[in-house]
Design a protein around this motif. Structure first.
Motif, PDB file in Angstrom:
ATOM      1  N   UNK A 142       9.401  -6.750  -0.830  1.00 31.26           N
ATOM      2  CA  UNK A 142       8.495  -5.637  -0.511  1.00 31.26           C
ATOM      3  C   UNK A 142       8.717  -5.143   0.917  1.00 31.26           C
ATOM      4  N   UNK A 143       8.944  -6.081   1.833  1.00 29.75           N
ATOM      5  CA  UNK A 143       9.182  -5.681   3.222  1.00 29.75           C
ATOM      6  C   UNK A 143      10.507  -4.946   3.353  1.00 29.75           C
ATOM      7  N   UNK A 158      11.125  -1.086   4.776  1.00 33.62           N
ATOM      8  CA  UNK A 158      12.042  -0.659   5.830  1.00 33.62           C
ATOM      9  C   UNK A 158      12.930   0.478   5.336  1.00 33.62           C
ATOM     10  N   UNK A 159      13.403   0.382   4.106  1.00 34.03           N
ATOM     11  CA  UNK A 159      14.209   1.465   3.533  1.00 34.03           C
ATOM     12  C   UNK A 159      13.389   2.747   3.412  1.00 34.03           C
ATOM     13  N   UNK A 160      12.106   2.608   3.070  1.00 37.28           N
ATOM     14  CA  UNK A 160      11.192   3.765   2.963  1.00 37.28           C
ATOM     15  C   UNK A 160      11.014   4.415   4.332  1.00 37.28           C
ATOM     16  N   UNK A 169     -14.452  -0.478   8.108  1.00 37.01           N
ATOM     17  CA  UNK A 169     -13.150  -0.154   7.557  1.00 37.01           C
ATOM     18  C   UNK A 169     -13.319   0.676   6.289  1.00 37.01           C
ATOM     19  N   UNK A 170     -12.638   1.820   6.245  1.00 32.07           N
ATOM     20  CA  UNK A 170     -12.693   2.711   5.089  1.00 32.07           C
ATOM     21  C   UNK A 170     -11.275   2.954   4.571  1.00 32.07           C
ATOM     22  N   UNK A 171     -11.132   2.942   3.269  1.00 28.41           N
ATOM     23  CA  UNK A 171      -9.822   3.168   2.655  1.00 28.41           C
ATOM     24  C   UNK A 171      -9.535   4.667   2.607  1.00 28.41           C
ATOM     25  N   UNK A 172      -8.367   5.049   3.104  1.00 27.96           N
ATOM     26  CA  UNK A 172      -7.971   6.451   3.133  1.00 27.96           C
ATOM     27  C   UNK A 172      -6.516   6.573   2.685  1.00 27.96           C
ATOM     28  N   UNK A 173      -6.109   7.776   2.419  1.00 26.51           N
ATOM     29  CA  UNK A 173      -4.725   8.075   2.060  1.00 26.51           C
ATOM     30  C   UNK A 173      -4.131   8.949   3.154  1.00 26.51           C
ATOM     31  N   UNK A 174      -2.924   8.598   3.580  1.00 33.23           N
ATOM     32  CA  UNK A 174      -2.250   9.385   4.619  1.00 33.23           C
ATOM     33  C   UNK A 174      -0.819   9.681   4.185  1.00 33.23           C
ATOM     34  N   UNK A 183       0.807  -1.228   0.000  1.00 33.73           N
ATOM     35  CA  UNK A 183       0.000   0.000   0.000  1.00 33.73           C
ATOM     36  C   UNK A 183       0.838   1.275   0.000  1.00 33.73           C
ATOM     37  N   UNK A 184       2.160   1.136  -0.049  1.00 32.52           N
ATOM     38  CA  UNK A 184       3.053   2.288   0.092  1.00 32.52           C
ATOM     39  C   UNK A 184       3.457   2.819  -1.277  1.00 32.52           C
ATOM     40  N   UNK A 185       3.323   4.133  -1.466  1.00 35.90           N
ATOM     41  CA  UNK A 185       3.807   4.791  -2.677  1.00 35.90           C
ATOM     42  C   UNK A 185       4.974   5.698  -2.296  1.00 35.90           C
ATOM     43  N   UNK A 186       5.402   6.530  -3.205  1.00 32.40           N
ATOM     44  CA  UNK A 186       6.598   7.337  -2.977  1.00 32.40           C
ATOM     45  C   UNK A 186       6.474   8.223  -1.745  1.00 32.40           C
ATOM     46  N   UNK A 187       5.324   8.864  -1.554  1.00 33.49           N
ATOM     47  CA  UNK A 187       5.188   9.829  -0.455  1.00 33.49           C
ATOM     48  C   UNK A 187       3.881   9.699   0.315  1.00 33.49           C
TER      49      UNK A 187
END
Length: 405
Positions: free
Chosen positions: A140-141, A145-147, A115-120, A97-101
């Motif tokens: 991916x994991x 961790x690097x992110x 449960x609702x999908x949100x962006x943080x 679920x992780x993108x650049x920022x």
């Protein structure tokens, strides 16, 4: 405190305090203002001296085809509700679920508790509750961790512990050595034979499994056969046959069988929860578990039974020193660590034995321990993320305490 809400149409968060510049998340992203409050999806967050709203807490788990996330859903609900009650925002997400920022994850809607999908933005803190060892071995994991490190995001309990690695870490500590059963990696049939000859009865444990899974005991019998006992029952075999089954396993350790104290003819041991508060380690509490009938381990999901703590009290002076030494040793070797549990046995001579250290403690069935644990968990997160912890409250009595975790 400051009110924020999620706008379903624009897929954005807004705050509602006029003429105030508000930031949030690990990167101090601006939180836009809107006069329109979405009451059905709004939260009240803490605000520190720098007009930062939060904390935003990411609860990391795994995903599966056709499912947004998996794991102990009751635990996620319990943690998310507690964070929201305390003035934070909790979002469950996976490495996918992780993108650049930013992160796309799931949180509980205050209006209907769905449960609702949100962006943080990058969260202030990430709590690792990935349920499977294999998922922490994925690319991916490692990228996640690097992110986290790139944004200087605080987290603890980087990964599951290996029984062999934790043994080596503790065995380097002179104080802890006295509590450790002799432990060896299983690498050959001759080594297994020698260990059985020396101790007569031994335990075999997988390095990378928890909750008692895969554990079995071996005992020489007078007729030369070997008694093989697991939670599934007892079988009798010979060394050659046994070795033909397990010889490809590279993840097994051997320990002498410890004859633990018994309650009504059933062996019992202890689960001790240890948590970090600022820089110090504290024993949150302990529970006692006895084996189920004809069972090898005391884990409740495998038939173990709870006993009252007063059944066999521990010497807390020893336990506190032991817990502190373990915490400091793990922090140095694998950190950052925020909590762990100890599986402890006591033999008939009242000697303490450390059986296992768990990096992701299960939910305790004892309500007083569970209540204190979630308070300390959140208190440590507030300290790590720079938000005031002085007004922290106990969990709501509506929280469901469930087995597992």
């Amino acid at each position: 405190m400051i009110r924020i809400s999620w706008d379903i149409d624009s897929k954005r968060w807004y705050h509602h305090e006029q003429n105030v510049m508000v930031v949030w998340g690990a990167a101090d992203d601006p939180l836009p203002f809107s006069p329109s409050l979405k009451k059905d999806f709004s939260f009240t967050l803490k605000k520190n001296d720098f007009n930062k709203a939060g904390p935003i807490i990411g609860i990391l788990t795994s995903s599966k085809k056709n499912l947004p996330f998996i794991g102990n859903i009751d635990t996620f609900i319990r943690l998310t509700r507690y964070v929201h009650e305390q003035g934070g925002l909790a979002v469950v997400f996976s490495a996918m679920d992780v993108s650049l920022s930013s992160i796309h994850g799931y949180t509980l809607s205050p209006g209907d508790s769905k449960w609702r999908r949100v962006k943080i933005p990058p969260p202030d803190f990430v709590y690792n509750r990935i349920p499977y060892h294999k998922d922490e071995a994925s690319q991916e994991f490692q990228s996640l961790i690097a992110w986290l490190d790139n944004f200087s995001i605080r987290y603890f309990n980087h990964c599951f512990f290996s029984k062999w690695q934790t043994y080596l870490i503790m065995n380097d500590n002179p104080y802890l050595q006295r509590f450790l059963p002799e432990t060896m990696r299983l690498s050959s049939k001759q080594q297994l034979r020698d260990f059985l000859n020396e101790h007569n009865q031994i335990m075999i444990k997988p390095c990378a499994k928890s909750k008692g899974k895969g554990i079995f005991s071996l005992e020489w019998k007078q007729d030369g056969t070997i008694s093989y006992k697991s939670n599934n029952g007892i079988a009798y075999t010979h060394l050659d046959h046994l070795w033909s089954i397990i010889h490809n396993r590279k993840d097994l350790i051997m320990q002498p069988f410890v004859k633990r104290k018994q309650y009504h003819a059933r062996p019992f041991d202890y689960r001790i929860l240890v948590q970090k508060l600022e820089e110090d380690w504290h024993v949150t509490g302990y529970g006692i578990r006895c084996t189920g009938r004809s069972r090898l381990t005391t884990h409740v999901p495998s038939g173990g039974k709870l006993l009252p703590a007063e059944t066999a009290p521990l010497d807390m002076k020893i336990i506190r020193r032991m817990s502190s030494e373990i915490g400091k040793a793990l922090d140095r070797a694998t950190g950052p660590i925020g909590e762990f549990s100890i599986d402890l046995g006591v033999d008939s001579e009242n000697r303490y034995w450390i059986f296992e250290i768990n990096s992701k403690p299960m939910v305790f069935d004892e309500n007083d321990i569970q209540k204190k644990s979630i308070e300390r968990w959140y208190q440590q997160i507030l300290w790590m993320t720079g938000f005031a912890a002085s007004d922290i409250k106990g969990p709501s009595p509506t929280h469901t305490i469930v087995k597992g975790g």
